[in-house]
Design an enzyme around this catalytic site. Structure first.
Site, short mmCIF file in Angstrom:
data_model
loop_
_atom_site.label_atom_id
_atom_site.label_comp_id
_atom_site.label_asym_id
_atom_site.label_seq_id
_atom_site.Cartn_x
_atom_site.Cartn_y
_atom_site.Cartn_z
N TYR A 68 0.85 -1.19 0.00
CA TYR A 68 0.00 0.00 0.00
C TYR A 68 0.89 1.24 0.00
CZ TYR A 68 -3.21 3.61 1.65
OH TYR A 68 -3.94 4.77 1.77
N HIS A 69 0.56 2.21 -0.85
CA HIS A 69 1.38 3.41 -1.02
C HIS A 69 0.85 4.54 -0.15
CE1 HIS A 69 4.00 6.34 -2.75
NE2 HIS A 69 4.35 5.59 -3.79
N GLY A 70 1.59 4.90 0.90
CA GLY A 70 1.21 6.03 1.72
C GLY A 70 1.53 7.35 1.02
#
Length: 236
Positions: A68-70
């Site tokens: 997941y890309h913050g």
């Protein structure tokens, strides 16, 4: 106090760094270990960083890490540093094309094997026995995700095509509190979304750097199954 803690954590990895200098004698290898020691010290001191499920990453051989890309992928800096220092493995990473227009990025990408990536180039990296990290949501997810952590993959299946063609397991990766550490401003979201869709450059302002606890979870590998289509694997 902070300087002392940084020094002690850095000193803790002195043997790892010195071993690179003595045995590997590779320019980038030594540089990577030095940078990794600094990042890992920052992770431990500032965010109390932990990795849960490190045993799911193979000691050798390929695997695809899907994360997941913050707002800022600082958790991947931390995870890669921990992997280099503890397991002596580098995670190759796919980065957005706009990064390669930034001054100095060429040196960073060369040292840490960051590339824009096509399906075929990703497959080749894995076939060479390397670890590879991909965020299907990419910059769009980074810019317009929120603290509900909804996946913004927009029907992207490129990572699934890579895993199927390379016949490698997928290791899901998620970092707890990532959006609490770095956030987007809460106004003009629609405007910035339209602007991003036009110019394809991240322009939505972010703020943060808050000292919250980061904990990265690595899930059990999703093993290769040649009977699945990319769309089915994405859902899985």
């Amino acid at each position: 106090l902070c300087f002392s803690l940084f020094f002690l954590f850095f000193f803790n990895y002195r043997e790892v760094i010195l071993r690179s200098v003595r045995s590997d004698r590779k320019f980038w290898e030594v540089g990577r270990k030095l940078v990794a020691a600094i990042w890992d010290a920052h992770a431990r001191i500032y965010h109390g960083y932990e990795v849960i499920g490190m045993e799911h990453i193979p000691k050798d051989g390929p695997a695809l890490i899907v994360y997941y890309h913050g707002a800022i992928p600082i958790d991947m800096y931390y995870l890669n540093s921990r992997m280099m220092l503890q397991e002596n493995r580098l995670i190759y990473t796919i980065g957005d094309r706009f990064l390669f227009k930034l001054p100095g990025w060429g040196t960073i990408s060369e040292a840490f094997h960051i590339s824009p990536g096509t399906v075929q180039s990703c497959v080749n990296i894995l076939r060479d026995g390397n670890l590879l990290a991909i965020s299907p949501g990419g910059v769009y997810e980074a810019q317009f995700g929120d603290n509900y952590y909804e996946l913004l993959w927009r029907n992207r299946v490129g990572f699934a095509k890579v895993a199927l063609e390379a016949q490698v397991p997928i290791i899901p990766c998620f970092t707890q509190n990532l959006r609490e550490g770095f956030r987007q401003v809460g106004i003009f979201r629609t405007f910035f979304m339209k602007l991003y869709n036009t110019i394809r450059i991240p322009v939505y302002p972010i703020y943060g750097g808050f000292p919250v606890k980061f904990r990265t979870f690595l899930g059990k590998p999703i093993e290769y199954d040649g009977s699945l289509t990319p769309e089915q694997l994405q859902v899985k």
